[in-house]
Design an enzyme around this catalytic site. Structure first.
Site, PDB file in Angstrom:
ATOM      1  CB  CYS A   1      20.625   6.564  -7.619  1.00 58.34           C
ATOM      2  SG  CYS A   1      21.773   7.524  -8.620  1.00 58.34           S
TER       3      CYS A   1
ATOM      4  CB  SER B   1      -0.574  -1.770  -1.537  1.00 55.91           C
ATOM      5  OG  SER B   1      -0.302  -1.463  -2.885  1.00 55.91           O
ATOM      6  N   GLY B   2      -2.594  -3.571  -3.430  1.00 55.31           N
ATOM      7  CA  GLY B   2      -2.804  -4.728  -4.281  1.00 55.31           C
ATOM      8  C   GLY B   2      -1.551  -5.321  -4.886  1.00 55.31           C
ATOM      9  CG  HIS B   3       1.983  -2.919  -6.253  1.00 56.34           C
ATOM     10  ND1 HIS B   3       3.347  -2.903  -6.363  1.00 56.34           N
ATOM     11  CD2 HIS B   3       1.659  -1.892  -5.438  1.00 56.34           C
ATOM     12  CE1 HIS B   3       3.835  -1.901  -5.657  1.00 56.34           C
ATOM     13  NE2 HIS B   3       2.842  -1.272  -5.085  1.00 56.34           N
TER      14      HIS B   3
ATOM     15  N   GLY C   1      -1.249   2.046  -1.658  1.00 54.74           N
ATOM     16  CA  GLY C   1      -0.793   2.303  -0.302  1.00 54.74           C
ATOM     17  C   GLY C   1      -0.570   3.769   0.008  1.00 54.74           C
ATOM     18  CB  THR C   2       1.101   6.527  -1.839  1.00 55.58           C
ATOM     19  OG1 THR C   2       2.394   5.904  -1.893  1.00 55.58           O
ATOM     20  CG2 THR C   2       1.283   8.025  -1.657  1.00 55.58           C
TER      21      THR C   2
ATOM     22  CD  GLN D   1       6.706  -4.235   1.842  1.00 59.01           C
ATOM     23  OE1 GLN D   1       6.898  -5.429   1.631  1.00 59.01           O
ATOM     24  NE2 GLN D   1       6.825  -3.326   0.882  1.00 59.01           N
TER      25      GLN D   1
ATOM     26  CB  THR E   1     -16.010   6.513 -12.005  1.00 68.06           C
ATOM     27  OG1 THR E   1     -16.942   7.541 -12.341  1.00 68.06           O
ATOM     28  CG2 THR E   1     -16.525   5.174 -12.506  1.00 68.06           C
TER      29      THR E   1
ATOM     30  CG  ASN F   1       9.681  -0.194   3.179  1.00 71.15           C
ATOM     31  OD1 ASN F   1       9.498   0.329   4.287  1.00 71.15           O
ATOM     32  ND2 ASN F   1      10.283   0.457   2.203  1.00 71.15           N
TER      33      ASN F   1
END
Length: 398
Positions: A330, A203-205, A75-76, A183, A242, A155
């Site tokens: 944090c 995004s995949g994850h 995503g980034t 999201q 690649t 998110n």
């Protein structure tokens, strides 16, 4: 005791079917470089194009225009690629970019960086639910506006933005429109034509695919032509290097699987979400829902807890084998409240008490019941919570 995972907005476990598909492209005869012309390369290339087709179909893009889907590392990178590409492609027409105060940092920091390179930036406010007002977007547009970038769903608080209405404004004025759908994709319908989107990030994850994979949709004819990576001709000169064949194959399979069951799964999760919201806000004092009460992701419930800190709750829940997240970050020993909650008008002292619960495929009604029982014990015994927090080496109030 089984760990209850309530942080699917942060990441999801890889679907075993996806993992098997990826394994096939890590071993055997499927290891080829997709730029090679012999059969090993052709097999890899066919797999990549199959994944590209899966994504195009899932978002309502035109499968006959394969160049509209560009594979990235997540995503980034997709957000950076979209925003930089649109900004510099349209710079001769203007230099004004519009975004919102609650965007993911992948968007917000990218836009701010462009502000240091001569672009004029407008960061729109949001209401108490974290939602952008379409009228504010309309009023912010000038004859120099070249890009609008607004997330589909937030998110941290789960609020779904009025993307179709904003897209209509952008289309009418000839302004490139980018949407971060990291999201929302796989949880609610995402159709690039219905939303009138020119650039879209996934995004995949977040959808039970592998980390380090993502895609950017670029509408044919959209104002975009900037590559962040220079090298070979991969991805039709839009993303050199690649290709990550196992990752791309995994992403494509994850997309296929999540689309097969999206409607049914979203309904199931929304029932669990609503139970969390009702039980926490009705049965415990000082608990407040954040985000829009109805226009929110089906798996997303986020709260503020009076006189408690999110980190306290995280540590206590973790001790009971429950994983959740907080809106505070944090960093280097200093606590900073969520920029999303602050933009929503939440006082800094209250913003520290945030907790986000995001459900997924492995969660059940029993998980919700167990969480509510544990949460009740924590809320009813605040002194024990503070002592536990101190025992972890993080004294209350850092």
């Amino acid at each position: 005791m089984r760990v209850i995972y309530f942080d699917h907005s942060a990441t999801t476990p890889v679907n075993p079917v996806v993992a098997d598909e990826m394994y096939n492209f890590l071993t055997g005869d499927n290891f080829g470089n997709p730029s090679s012309l012999y059969r090993f390369g052709r097999m890899a290339r066919e797999a990549i194009e199959g994944a590209r087709n899966n994504i195009a179909l899932a978002i309502g893009a035109n499968p006959s225009q394969p160049g509209e889907i560009v594979f990235t590392s997540g995503g980034t990178e997709s957000d950076n690629l979209a925003i930089h590409g649109a900004a510099y492609a349209n710079r001769s027409r203007g230099n004004h970019i519009i975004t919102s105060a609650v965007e993911h940092h992948a968007v917000l920091n990218t836009v701010k960086a462009l502000g240091q390179q001569g672009f004029k930036i407008t960061i729109l406010p949001v209401d108490q639910y974290g939602m952008v007002d379409v009228r504010d977007v309309a009023e912010a547009i000038t004859d120099q506006t070249i890009l609008i970038t607004i997330m589909h769903a937030n998110n941290e608080v789960g609020t779904i933005m009025p993307i179709a209405e904003i897209g209509k404004l952008a289309q009418k004025r000839g302004i490139t429109f980018h949407v971060d759908a990291v999201q929302s994709f796989g949880k609610i319908p995402v159709n690039v034509d219905e939303l009138r989107v020119d650039l879209l990030t996934i995004s995949g994850h977040k959808i039970y695919g592998p980390k380090g994979t993502g895609a950017l949709y670029i509408r044919t004819g959209a104002g975009w032509k900037q590559s962040l990576l220079h090298g070979g001709a991969q991805e039709r000169l839009r993303r050199a290097g690649t290709e990550n064949v196992p990752g791309i194959v995994g992403l494509g399979k994850a997309v296929e699987l999540i689309m097969e069951n999206m409607e049914q799964e979203s309904k199931r999760l929304s029932i669990l979400r609503d139970k969390l919201i009702k039980e926490l806000t009705s049965n415990f004092k000082g608990v407040k829902l954040t985000g829009h009460p109805y226009q929110r992701l089906p798996n997303h419930a986020s709260f503020l807890f009076e006189d408690m800190e999110g980190e306290e709750l995280q540590f206590q829940l973790d001790a009971q084998n429950i994983a959740a997240s907080t809106g505070s970050a944090c960093t280097s020993g200093s606590m900073e409240p969520s920029h999303v909650l602050l933009a929503m008008g939440v006082p800094p002292a209250e913003a520290y008490g945030s907790l986000r619960l995001t459900l997924g495929a492995g969660n059940s009604n029993d998980d919700v019941d167990r969480f509510l029982a544990v949460m009740g014990s924590i809320i009813e015994n605040p002194d024990e919570t503070i002592e536990y927090f101190k025992s972890c080496g993080l004294p209350k109030g850092i």
